[in-house]
Write a protein that holds these residues in place. Structure first.
Motif, PDB file in Angstrom:
ATOM      1  N   GLU A 220       0.724  -1.120  -0.156  1.00  9.97           N
ATOM      2  CA  GLU A 220      -0.274  -0.299   0.464  1.00  9.97           C
ATOM      3  C   GLU A 220       0.683   0.990  -0.208  1.00  9.97           C
ATOM      4  O   GLU A 220       0.316   2.285  -0.425  1.00  9.97           O
ATOM      5  CB  GLU A 220      -0.950   0.318   1.582  1.00  9.97           C
ATOM      6  CG  GLU A 220      -2.320  -1.064   0.744  1.00  9.97           C
ATOM      7  CD  GLU A 220      -2.437  -1.627   2.630  1.00  9.97           C
ATOM      8  OE1 GLU A 220      -1.483  -1.454   3.667  1.00  9.97           O
ATOM      9  OE2 GLU A 220      -3.249  -2.527   2.783  1.00  9.97           O
ATOM     10  N   LYS A 221       1.835   1.258   0.232  1.00 14.38           N
ATOM     11  CA  LYS A 221       2.802   2.424   0.394  1.00 14.38           C
ATOM     12  C   LYS A 221       4.493   2.030   0.445  1.00 14.38           C
ATOM     13  O   LYS A 221       4.809   0.681   0.129  1.00 14.38           O
ATOM     14  CB  LYS A 221       2.777   2.974   2.269  1.00 14.38           C
ATOM     15  CG  LYS A 221       3.697   4.111   2.562  1.00 14.38           C
ATOM     16  CD  LYS A 221       4.025   4.470   3.470  1.00 14.38           C
ATOM     17  CE  LYS A 221       4.889   5.391   4.053  1.00 14.38           C
ATOM     18  NZ  LYS A 221       4.479   5.965   5.258  1.00 14.38           N
ATOM     19  N   LEU A 222       5.232   2.399  -0.617  1.00 11.61           N
ATOM     20  CA  LEU A 222       6.598   1.632  -1.150  1.00 11.61           C
ATOM     21  C   LEU A 222       7.617   3.233  -0.458  1.00 11.61           C
ATOM     22  O   LEU A 222       7.071   4.431  -0.895  1.00 11.61           O
ATOM     23  CB  LEU A 222       6.854   1.624  -2.436  1.00 11.61           C
ATOM     24  CG  LEU A 222       5.554   0.244  -2.818  1.00 11.61           C
ATOM     25  CD1 LEU A 222       6.119   0.804  -4.187  1.00 11.61           C
ATOM     26  CD2 LEU A 222       6.351  -0.327  -2.345  1.00 11.61           C
ATOM     27  N   ILE A 223       9.028   2.226   0.178  1.00 14.05           N
ATOM     28  CA  ILE A 223       9.744   3.144   0.294  1.00 14.05           C
ATOM     29  C   ILE A 223      11.185   3.248  -0.282  1.00 14.05           C
ATOM     30  O   ILE A 223      11.647   1.944  -0.761  1.00 14.05           O
ATOM     31  CB  ILE A 223      10.184   3.231   1.552  1.00 14.05           C
ATOM     32  CG1 ILE A 223       9.255   3.260   2.616  1.00 14.05           C
ATOM     33  CG2 ILE A 223      11.739   4.853   2.379  1.00 14.05           C
ATOM     34  CD1 ILE A 223       8.726   4.579   2.768  1.00 14.05           C
ATOM     35  N   VAL A 224      11.748   4.475  -1.450  1.00  7.56           N
ATOM     36  CA  VAL A 224      12.422   3.423  -2.371  1.00  7.56           C
ATOM     37  C   VAL A 224      13.735   4.219  -1.591  1.00  7.56           C
ATOM     38  O   VAL A 224      14.041   5.357  -1.676  1.00  7.56           O
ATOM     39  CB  VAL A 224      12.458   3.694  -4.098  1.00  7.56           C
ATOM     40  CG1 VAL A 224      13.493   3.801  -5.173  1.00  7.56           C
ATOM     41  CG2 VAL A 224      10.686   4.223  -3.891  1.00  7.56           C
ATOM     42  N   PRO A 236       2.292   2.741  -4.464  1.00  7.49           N
ATOM     43  CA  PRO A 236       2.661   1.841  -5.785  1.00  7.49           C
ATOM     44  C   PRO A 236       2.240   2.839  -6.735  1.00  7.49           C
ATOM     45  O   PRO A 236       3.273   2.940  -7.750  1.00  7.49           O
ATOM     46  CB  PRO A 236       2.289   1.231  -6.093  1.00  7.49           C
ATOM     47  CG  PRO A 236       1.698   0.911  -4.545  1.00  7.49           C
ATOM     48  CD  PRO A 236       1.368   2.075  -3.701  1.00  7.49           C
ATOM     49  N   ALA A 237       1.431   3.618  -7.369  1.00  4.39           N
ATOM     50  CA  ALA A 237       1.494   4.517  -8.649  1.00  4.39           C
ATOM     51  C   ALA A 237       1.351   5.638  -8.519  1.00  4.39           C
ATOM     52  O   ALA A 237       2.817   5.473  -9.232  1.00  4.39           O
ATOM     53  CB  ALA A 237      -0.522   4.974  -7.999  1.00  4.39           C
ATOM     54  N   GLU A 238       2.014   6.116  -7.445  1.00  2.00           N
ATOM     55  CA  GLU A 238       2.489   7.554  -7.145  1.00  2.00           C
ATOM     56  C   GLU A 238       4.136   6.613  -7.488  1.00  2.00           C
ATOM     57  O   GLU A 238       5.171   7.708  -8.476  1.00  2.00           O
ATOM     58  CB  GLU A 238       2.878   8.227  -6.060  1.00  2.00           C
ATOM     59  CG  GLU A 238       1.778   8.515  -5.929  1.00  2.00           C
ATOM     60  CD  GLU A 238       1.299   9.073  -4.570  1.00  2.00           C
ATOM     61  OE1 GLU A 238       0.355   9.727  -4.393  1.00  2.00           O
ATOM     62  OE2 GLU A 238       1.822   8.446  -3.973  1.00  2.00           O
ATOM     63  N   ASN A 242       7.193   8.093 -10.597  1.00  2.00           N
ATOM     64  CA  ASN A 242       8.139   8.818 -10.002  1.00  2.00           C
ATOM     65  C   ASN A 242       9.613   9.159 -11.056  1.00  2.00           C
ATOM     66  O   ASN A 242       9.863   7.650 -11.289  1.00  2.00           O
ATOM     67  CB  ASN A 242       8.494   8.732  -8.257  1.00  2.00           C
ATOM     68  CG  ASN A 242       9.476   9.857  -8.003  1.00  2.00           C
ATOM     69  OD1 ASN A 242      10.525   9.710  -8.330  1.00  2.00           O
ATOM     70  ND2 ASN A 242       9.056  10.213  -6.663  1.00  2.00           N
ATOM     71  N   PRO A 243      10.014  10.549 -11.894  1.00  3.64           N
ATOM     72  CA  PRO A 243      11.445  10.199 -12.579  1.00  3.64           C
ATOM     73  C   PRO A 243      12.128   9.830 -11.756  1.00  3.64           C
ATOM     74  O   PRO A 243      13.668   9.098 -12.287  1.00  3.64           O
ATOM     75  CB  PRO A 243      11.272  11.578 -12.462  1.00  3.64           C
ATOM     76  CG  PRO A 243      10.613  12.709 -11.902  1.00  3.64           C
ATOM     77  CD  PRO A 243       9.030  11.446 -11.498  1.00  3.64           C
TER      78      PRO A 243
END
Lengths: 253, 334
Positions: A220-224, A236-238, A242-243
């Motif tokens: 539901e949430k991602l940290i990169v 995930p959609a955002e 994300n460039p």
């Protein structure tokens, strides 16, 4: 929603290398949070900081407003953070059931004397622990292998057994380090359903994963992370659009 | 969908086990009646060796801690018994728990700072411990240990008014203690504590990661093993009535290490190991000079052919019949 886990400016150095650099984020209670990033981005180091295998050089990790910094791994498990390992670490010469029972250890009380002399309370506790371990093996689909050696399981099932062992410790948050590693497609599909079922039991999930299909599907949430630095955070959609993330994964033109 | 596996084989095993146990007990009880005094004495010393081997088995066989200084804890138990008995006339059997506690406490004190060491590093420190203890005994620390001559005149134990003096009486006392030890340690083995030790032996990082306090359980194993060695030391002092530093050397520690390694980690293995290490040399007395050569070769052969030992512990099985099965796995498809 109230954050379950809050990291503030967490830093870890290995000599001159900064493996995790001033990373801050929070994870929600009851959510599925993914940590992604290229190889060497510091994901597993971050997990090891969370579970007490490493001590951070700076920053704080709060779990339900209790700091995890300076605590030993077994204390953190007792507080409700259970983990699995990237390189599967089962007790391979012990039975499948015993591996699940090992996870139950921190919720049991029997000491040396009551174990040697077999008090009534010890026997009751033992029985309840066996039942719970069997339940977790049923939950993860391993019940038919109860009395097999853990080392004789297929790779996919070994990963599931690590999850069963973690679940047996009554976790509030379960941290999965590459749970789909060395799994084939049907096994991964089983895993996706399992992770959702774990969350439906009210257990928050945090996972590191390379399988982007799985990550986009369940998290539901991602940290990169990249080179130890958090470069993006969001749904995930955002993240997909994300460039900076695209650049980190695919490189610059 | 789910199979009920492995619930019957456990009971079959138990059905075979019980008569075997009865037969073994009868054999052990009848044996000294057929033996001459020399062989009875040999069996008493094998019994003491078995007690020590069982006590080291907790540390080395079950928890996987490389302790090659076990004779040090045996020595502490024997000397505590000898000193308290000869100076204050405390009956020897009362001193069993005292000797055990003294050894256990010593073990906890010396192990506390070194318990985090791995494998061979810890082994080297334990070799140092057994040498320090032996040299301290020779140097007559505090004027208590009698130096190289040791301590004389330790009283015989007494049970219900019967003074244990003859070898045949010691045979029953020592082997009774072995049987009791096997029973207690087998229960321990099947408990939360025993499982924690097995987990630590196999992978201590994983053990810590799934909630086991590794340092605490390693210390617990060390303390328990030393406690038992201390009690064996008390029995030894009572049997010999004379003890000296020569009985507690590095070499004795190595023999015990070999007994447990040969045994493979199970209780029966530890007793079998004691038979091989302390009993076989008596049978082959004529080749006494070649004993160490044979030992070395046997250990090397073991490492190549059967590195897990002669009788490694069997997979623990649990009764799961009381659990009603059938819940669907969460990962199953719709």
């Amino acid at each position: 929603m109230k954050p379950l886990l809050r990291l503030t400016n967490v830093t870890k150095r290995f000599g001159g290398l900064i493996a995790v650099n001033e990373v801050s984020f929070s994870a929600d209670e009851g959510g599925i949070t993914g940590i992604i990033g290229p190889n060497g981005a510091g994901k597993t180091t971050l997990f090891n900081l969370l579970t007490g295998n490493y001590a951070p050089d700076g920053g704080d990790i709060l779990f339900r407003d209790v700091s995890l910094v300076g605590r030993k791994p077994h204390e953190i498990v007792a507080l409700g953070v259970a983990r699995t390992f990237q390189s599967i670490r089962l007790f391979s010469s012990m039975s499948v059931l015993e591996n699940a029972l090992a996870g139950r250890h921190c919720r049991m009380r029997a000491g040396l004397l009551s174990s040697m002399f077999g008090s009534a309370a010890q026997r009751r506790e033992e029985r309840a622990a066996v039942e719970r371990a069997v339940r977790e093996l049923e939950f993860t689909g391993l019940a038919e292998f109860l009395n097999d050696k853990a080392g004789s399981l297929s790779y996919g099932n070994r990963r599931l057994l690590e999850i069963a062992r973690a679940l047996a410790s009554d976790p509030i948050l379960i941290a999965l380090d590459e749970p789909a590693g060395s799994m084939n497609q049907p096994e991964t599909e089983v895993l996706v359903r399992l992770i959702r079922a774990v969350r439906d039991r009210g257990i928050s999930v945090m996972l590191i994963e390379h399988d982007m299909g799985l990550v986009m599907q369940v998290c539901e949430k991602l940290i990169v992370l990249e080179y130890g630095i958090k470069i993006a955070e969001g749904s995930p959609a955002e993240i997909r659009g994300n460039p900076r993330v695209i650049e980190a994964y695919l490189g610059q033109d | 969908m789910l199979k009920r596996s492995g619930t019957t084989s456990g009971t079959i095993l138990q059905r075979v086990k019980f008569p075997a146990l009865v037969a073994l007990t009868a054999l052990a009880a009848g044996l000294p009646l057929t033996l001459n005094p020399y062989w009875t004495a040999v069996f008493v010393s094998i019994g003491l060796g078995a007690l020590l081997s069982l006590s080291l088995n907790v540390i080395l066989g079950r928890a996987g801690i490389f302790n090659m200084g076990h004779a040090a804890f045996y020595a502490v138990g024997a000397y505590v018994t000898a000193i308290l008995n000869t100076r204050f006339q405390v009956p020897v059997l009362w001193l069993l728990p005292v000797a055990g506690a003294a050894s256990g406490l010593c073990a906890l004190l010396v192990a506390r700072p070194i318990i985090h060491l791995r494998g061979d590093y810890l082994l080297i420190v334990t070799v140092g411990i057994v040498e320090i203890v032996r040299i301290a005994l020779i140097n007559d620390v505090g004027g208590l240990t009698g130096g190289a001559n040791g301590i004389f005149g330790i009283a015989r134990p007494e049970i219900f008014g019967i003074r244990i003096r003859r070898d045949i009486q010691f045979y029953y006392l020592v082997w009774g203690a072995v049987a009791l030890t096997v029973a207690l340690f087998s229960r321990l083995d099947r408990s939360r504590v025993g499982r924690a030790l097995s987990c630590i032996k196999e992978d201590d990082t994983a053990a810590e990661g799934c909630g086991i306090d590794v340092a605490r359980y390693k210390l617990l194993a060390f303390g328990l093993g030393a406690f038992w060695a201390g009690m064996a030391g008390a029995l030894f002092a009572a049997k010999m009535t004379i003890i000296s530093p020569g009985s507690f050397t590095f070499w004795d520690s190595v023999l015990l290490f070999a007994a447990v390694t040969l045994g493979g980690g199970s209780q029966t293995g530890a007793v079998l190991g004691a038979f091989l290490v302390f009993g076989l040399p008596e049978i082959f007395r004529d080749f006494a000079s070649a004993r160490m050569l044979v030992f070395g070769l046997a250990l090397m052969a073991m490492m190549v052919v059967r590195p897990q030992g002669l009788l490694p512990p069997a997979l623990r099985r649990y009764d799961t019949r009381f659990i009603t099965r059938g819940e669907r796995a969460a990962g199953d498809g719709e």
